[in-house]
Design a protein around this motif. Structure first.
Motif, PDB file in Angstrom:
ATOM      1  N   LEU A  67      76.050  47.939 -23.347  1.00 32.10           N
ATOM      2  CA  LEU A  67      75.496  47.437 -24.622  1.00 32.10           C
ATOM      3  C   LEU A  67      76.381  47.872 -25.802  1.00 32.10           C
ATOM      4  O   LEU A  67      76.660  47.090 -26.715  1.00 32.10           O
ATOM      5  N   ARG A  68      76.835  49.128 -25.749  1.00 28.53           N
ATOM      6  CA  ARG A  68      77.692  49.626 -26.849  1.00 28.53           C
ATOM      7  C   ARG A  68      79.004  48.831 -26.883  1.00 28.53           C
ATOM      8  O   ARG A  68      79.489  48.459 -27.959  1.00 28.53           O
ATOM      9  N   GLU A  91      81.446  42.337 -30.466  1.00 31.74           N
ATOM     10  CA  GLU A  91      80.915  41.341 -31.409  1.00 31.74           C
ATOM     11  C   GLU A  91      81.565  41.503 -32.780  1.00 31.74           C
ATOM     12  O   GLU A  91      81.693  40.552 -33.534  1.00 31.74           O
ATOM     13  N   ARG A  92      81.933  42.738 -33.083  1.00 29.95           N
ATOM     14  CA  ARG A  92      82.593  42.973 -34.384  1.00 29.95           C
ATOM     15  C   ARG A  92      84.016  42.456 -34.371  1.00 29.95           C
ATOM     16  O   ARG A  92      84.464  41.822 -35.302  1.00 29.95           O
ATOM     17  N   GLN A 145      71.029  37.992 -25.961  1.00 30.73           N
ATOM     18  CA  GLN A 145      70.476  37.842 -27.319  1.00 30.73           C
ATOM     19  C   GLN A 145      69.278  38.772 -27.521  1.00 30.73           C
ATOM     20  O   GLN A 145      69.153  39.447 -28.551  1.00 30.73           O
ATOM     21  N   ALA A 146      68.435  38.830 -26.487  1.00 25.63           N
ATOM     22  CA  ALA A 146      67.256  39.716 -26.586  1.00 25.63           C
ATOM     23  C   ALA A 146      67.698  41.178 -26.608  1.00 25.63           C
ATOM     24  O   ALA A 146      67.220  41.969 -27.436  1.00 25.63           O
ATOM     25  N   ALA A 147      68.643  41.534 -25.724  1.00 19.67           N
ATOM     26  CA  ALA A 147      69.106  42.930 -25.643  1.00 19.67           C
ATOM     27  C   ALA A 147      69.788  43.334 -26.950  1.00 19.67           C
ATOM     28  O   ALA A 147      69.622  44.458 -27.431  1.00 19.67           O
ATOM     29  N   ARG A 148      70.523  42.411 -27.529  1.00 18.59           N
ATOM     30  CA  ARG A 148      71.220  42.721 -28.791  1.00 18.59           C
ATOM     31  C   ARG A 148      70.209  43.044 -29.885  1.00 18.59           C
ATOM     32  O   ARG A 148      70.349  44.005 -30.627  1.00 18.59           O
ATOM     33  N   LEU A 206      67.137  44.046 -29.555  1.00 24.98           N
ATOM     34  CA  LEU A 206      66.393  45.291 -29.284  1.00 24.98           C
ATOM     35  C   LEU A 206      67.238  46.543 -29.531  1.00 24.98           C
ATOM     36  O   LEU A 206      66.727  47.587 -29.892  1.00 24.98           O
ATOM     37  N   SER A 207      68.572  46.412 -29.337  1.00 19.06           N
ATOM     38  CA  SER A 207      69.431  47.605 -29.431  1.00 19.06           C
ATOM     39  C   SER A 207      70.143  47.731 -30.777  1.00 19.06           C
ATOM     40  O   SER A 207      70.743  48.764 -31.057  1.00 19.06           O
ATOM     41  N   ALA A 208      70.045  46.705 -31.609  1.00 20.69           N
ATOM     42  CA  ALA A 208      70.851  46.685 -32.842  1.00 20.69           C
ATOM     43  C   ALA A 208      70.586  47.879 -33.752  1.00 20.69           C
ATOM     44  O   ALA A 208      71.496  48.362 -34.423  1.00 20.69           O
ATOM     45  N   GLN A 209      69.342  48.338 -33.775  1.00 17.56           N
ATOM     46  CA  GLN A 209      69.000  49.430 -34.696  1.00 17.56           C
ATOM     47  C   GLN A 209      69.229  50.821 -34.099  1.00 17.56           C
ATOM     48  O   GLN A 209      68.984  51.838 -34.748  1.00 17.56           O
ATOM     49  N   ASP A 210      69.700  50.857 -32.865  1.00 18.57           N
ATOM     50  CA  ASP A 210      69.922  52.152 -32.205  1.00 18.57           C
ATOM     51  C   ASP A 210      71.013  52.925 -32.970  1.00 18.57           C
ATOM     52  O   ASP A 210      72.071  52.366 -33.293  1.00 18.57           O
ATOM     53  N   PRO A 211      70.783  54.209 -33.273  1.00  7.61           N
ATOM     54  CA  PRO A 211      71.780  54.975 -34.037  1.00  7.61           C
ATOM     55  C   PRO A 211      73.155  54.978 -33.374  1.00  7.61           C
ATOM     56  O   PRO A 211      74.181  55.029 -34.058  1.00  7.61           O
ATOM     57  N   ALA A 212      73.218  54.889 -32.032  1.00  6.18           N
ATOM     58  CA  ALA A 212      74.517  54.912 -31.328  1.00  6.18           C
ATOM     59  C   ALA A 212      75.382  53.712 -31.735  1.00  6.18           C
ATOM     60  O   ALA A 212      76.607  53.808 -31.823  1.00  6.18           O
ATOM     61  N   ILE A 213      74.711  52.597 -32.009  1.00  8.02           N
ATOM     62  CA  ILE A 213      75.464  51.379 -32.368  1.00  8.02           C
ATOM     63  C   ILE A 213      76.130  51.571 -33.737  1.00  8.02           C
ATOM     64  O   ILE A 213      77.306  51.234 -33.934  1.00  8.02           O
TER      65      ILE A 213
END
Ligand SMILES: C[S@@+](CC[C@H](N)C(=O)[O-])C[C@H]1O[C@@H](n2cnc3c(N)ncnc32)[C@H](O)[C@@H]1O
Length: 305
Positions: free
Chosen positions: A17-18, A24-25, A83-86, A88-95
């Motif tokens: 995910l990371r 994506e960037r 799309q769903a995983a993105r 759900l994980s977008a706000q994770d501090p690791a991202i």
């Protein structure tokens, strides 16, 4: 169902995910991902290989490395899951931490760039540093005054030359080229350009009427190069300059494919053909082209006293 389960399993992994959020960037190499994520190269390569197999990313060779990017056309089996995983994980501090690490990495490698390319700049890409932009810059610095471009073709260079000329006369014997050139100049709003259908051997221009005469990759097309260079001297005003860009003598039969009448020119012949009106022409030979058969261009400048 098995395909969906496979997609869920693929994305139920924090590292993958990371990686996807970083890609994506911007597209990244394994080495860059290793640096940003502080993980081993083989681990990153293993994750990328799984993501590639699932059709979420693809890679393009870049020298000895491969640059990975997100696919726009990811398969239907994985796209909605990502799309769903993105989301759900977008706000994770690791991202956010990874994004900041990537920005720091970019800034640091940007600072290194100048010292890294010292001595290699002739073959390194830098944004905007193209041959095209360089030609525009040098043409803009020129003062061509009354300028005649012999063998002007379809005016591909007319815009570049006209901006530094008080008036530009484009000469070419080909009606098709003249028509295309006229259209190009009209569409480009170039008001100081006129087109004459004529050959370089017989220029319909008065003696001493031009400050600059150009022959840009056209001398090898003319029937009588000596006569053309004589005509250049005739139409040049006192202190006027002739600029010839052509090919050095060669043995490549391939040039016939482009309609060349001459296999380039010897320096000695070029000097002889301008001798009647110029004492000291200057000739520079450029390095042979990288692509086969390695044509070599030459530049001659000849000033009229
Ligand atoms: C490769 S094109 C070069 C066009 C332009 N100078 C450029 O660099 O974009 C060569 C041109 O030379 C022209 N040409 C052929 N014979 C000529 C002659 N005798 N006098 C002047 N131009 C000639 C051709 O019609 C053609 O347009």
């Amino acid at each position: 169902m098995p395909a969906c389960a496979g997609s869920l399993r693929l994305l139920a992994d924090e590292t993958r995910l990371r990686i996807l959020h970083l890609l994506e960037r911007e597209p990244l190499t394994v080495a860059e991902l290793t640096e940003v994520l502080h993980l081993g190269q083989s681990s990153i390569s293993g994750h990328l290989s799984k993501l590639k197999q699932a059709g979420l990313v693809h890679d393009v060779a870049e020298g000895s490395a491969h640059r990975y990017r997100m696919r726009d056309d990811a398969p239907e089996a994985i796209r909605p899951v990502w799309q769903a995983a993105r989301q759900l994980s977008a706000q994770d501090p690791a991202i956010a931490t990874d994004a900041a690490a990537l920005d720091r990495h970019r800034a640091a490698s940007g600072r290194d760039w100048v010292s890294r390319v010292a001595g290699l700049l002739h073959r390194e890409y830098a944004p905007g540093r193209t041959w095209d932009s360089l030609a525009h810059a040098f043409a803009a610095a020129g003062r061509f005054g009354r300028c005649c471009d012999i063998g002007a073709g379809d005016g591909a260079l007319a815009g570049l030359i006209a901006s530094s000329s008080t008036e530009l006369t484009c000469v070419d014997p080909s009606p098709a080229m003249i028509a295309a050139g006229r259209l190009r100049c009209t569409e480009g709003g170039l008001g100081n350009v006129r087109w004459l259908e004529a050959s370089g051997e017989h220029l319909p221009l008065p003696d001493g009427s031009q400050d600059t005469v150009l022959l840009l990759q056209s001398l090898q097309y003319v029937e009588k190069p000596a006569a053309v260079l004589g005509e250049c001297g005739r139409i040049l005003a006192s202190h006027g300059r002739l600029l010839v860009l052509t090919l050095a003598e060669h043995d490549h039969a391939e040039s016939a494919r482009y309609g060349h009448r001459h296999r380039g020119f010897r320096d000695a012949d070029l000097r002889t053909w301008v001798r009647s009106w110029c004492n000291r022409p200057r000739i520079i030979r450029l390095p042979p082209e990288a692509r086969a058969p390695r044509f070599q261009a030459l530049v001659m400048t000849a000033d009229k006293p």
